[in-house]
Design a protein around this motif. Structure first.
Motif, short mmCIF file in Angstrom:
data_model
loop_
_atom_site.label_atom_id
_atom_site.label_comp_id
_atom_site.label_asym_id
_atom_site.label_seq_id
_atom_site.Cartn_x
_atom_site.Cartn_y
_atom_site.Cartn_z
N LEU A 144 -10.49 4.12 9.23
CA LEU A 144 -9.36 4.49 8.39
C LEU A 144 -9.64 5.78 7.64
O LEU A 144 -8.75 6.62 7.49
N ALA A 145 -10.87 5.95 7.18
CA ALA A 145 -11.24 7.21 6.52
C ALA A 145 -11.08 8.38 7.48
O ALA A 145 -10.54 9.44 7.12
N ALA A 158 0.67 3.45 10.24
CA ALA A 158 1.77 4.41 10.32
C ALA A 158 2.55 4.48 9.01
O ALA A 158 2.94 5.57 8.56
N ALA A 159 2.76 3.33 8.37
CA ALA A 159 3.45 3.31 7.09
C ALA A 159 2.64 4.03 6.01
O ALA A 159 3.19 4.75 5.17
N LEU A 160 1.32 3.86 6.06
CA LEU A 160 0.45 4.57 5.14
C LEU A 160 0.53 6.07 5.40
O LEU A 160 0.65 6.88 4.45
N ALA A 161 0.47 6.46 6.66
CA ALA A 161 0.54 7.89 7.00
C ALA A 161 1.84 8.50 6.52
O ALA A 161 1.86 9.64 6.02
N LEU A 181 0.81 -1.21 0.00
CA LEU A 181 0.00 0.00 0.00
C LEU A 181 0.86 1.27 0.00
O LEU A 181 0.59 2.18 -0.81
N PRO A 182 1.88 1.40 0.84
CA PRO A 182 2.70 2.62 0.77
C PRO A 182 3.36 2.82 -0.59
O PRO A 182 3.44 3.95 -1.09
N GLU A 183 3.82 1.74 -1.20
CA GLU A 183 4.44 1.87 -2.51
C GLU A 183 3.41 2.29 -3.55
O GLU A 183 3.69 3.12 -4.43
#
Length: 281
Positions: free
Chosen positions: A109-110, A50-53, A15-17
């Motif tokens: 999450l939203a 946290a990785a998404l943020a 997801l982060p990538e």
């Protein structure tokens, strides 16, 4: 209006990538796939969030929507027909409750990412369940979800789709009236309207004031074409008319490309779609 791109095209990437790649193609927003392999909520933990943020902060892109239409991560080996199960109209009360709770996690999450909405499909009545009974289950499920979403300022957009319990613009607007809650609207997939046989412009005009988000893809054959998501320009939809209609009803939110049909070529799909549609926003 601003363009966004759904991470459901990037299922071969984390997801982060996916977020970073989408931002690199010039999109202002990203839609998060609320399912495996990105944000399957029973397994999506604080480290993942946290990785998404970090990816969102690094790129500066906004989250257009959390797409909770599917929950294929529920299955160890998901069958091809599992897309919407367990659904909010499942006859099993425990499975229905599981999906309601799953959607609430999408709302969380939203809320955490500043997304304005989540989208949800109705699912289809399973064999042995009359449509009228499934509709009652849908009403109950939506009230439960909205009781959770509305205090958090997150809208819930029903995404209609041919062959589901809610499969057209008229049906989703009837549902919105029946529920009678300000937090419920329609995540309007223009391609779904076309496949059902609707004029996309008329669908947009009917849904005016209720649109929580927009999904775009091209469809070969235009109205009543085949339900296969194509890069804009590879099918027959009139996107100038679509954007003119959205502008005409005063829609000023995100328009999200949903091209999950290109998992092996997501960067190509994202780049070509941006080139085809950036002139309209």
């Amino acid at each position: 209006m601003k363009l966004a791109f759904s991470t459901n095209a990037y299922t071969n990437h984390t997801l982060p990538e996916a977020v970073r790649r989408i931002a690199g193609h010039g999109y202002a927003g990203v839609e998060i796939l609320g399912d495996a392999p990105h944000a399957y909520f029973p397994e999506f933990d604080a480290d993942d969030e946290a990785a998404l943020a970090d990816a969102l902060d690094d790129t500066g892109v906004a989250v257009s929507n959390v797409n909770a239409n599917t929950a294929t991560g529920y299955y160890d080996d998901a069958p091809p027909s599992s897309f919407f199960e367990p659904s909010v109209v499942n006859p099993d009360a425990d499975l229905r409750a599981w999906r309601v709770d799953y959607t609430k996690r999408a709302v969380d999450l939203a809320d955490a990412t500043g997304a304005p909405a989540v989208c949800l499909a109705s699912g289809r009545p399973l064999p042995g369940t009359m449509p009228e009974t499934a509709y009652d289950h849908l009403l109950d499920s939506l009230h439960d979800i909205l009781d959770y979403a509305e205090p958090r300022g997150v809208d819930v957009g029903i995404e209609f789709e041919p062959e589901l319990l809610v499969e057209s613009t008229d049906e989703v607007l009837t549902l919105i009236d029946d529920v009678g809650r300000d937090g419920l609207g329609v995540n309007l997939d223009v391609g779904h309207a076309a496949v059902y046989g609707e004029d996309p412009r008329e669908s947009i005009e009917k849904a005016a004031g209720h649109i929580t988000g927009v999904h775009l893809e091209d469809i070969a054959g235009g109205v009543r074409g085949k339900h296969y998501h194509l890069v804009p320009g590879d099918g027959d939809l009139d996107f100038a008319a679509v954007f003119d209609a959205l502008d005409g009803v005063g829609y000023d939110g995100f328009v999200t490309l949903e091209l999950y049909t290109y998992p092996d070529r997501p960067d190509e799909a994202a780049e070509r779609a941006f080139e085809a549609l950036s002139r309209y926003v």
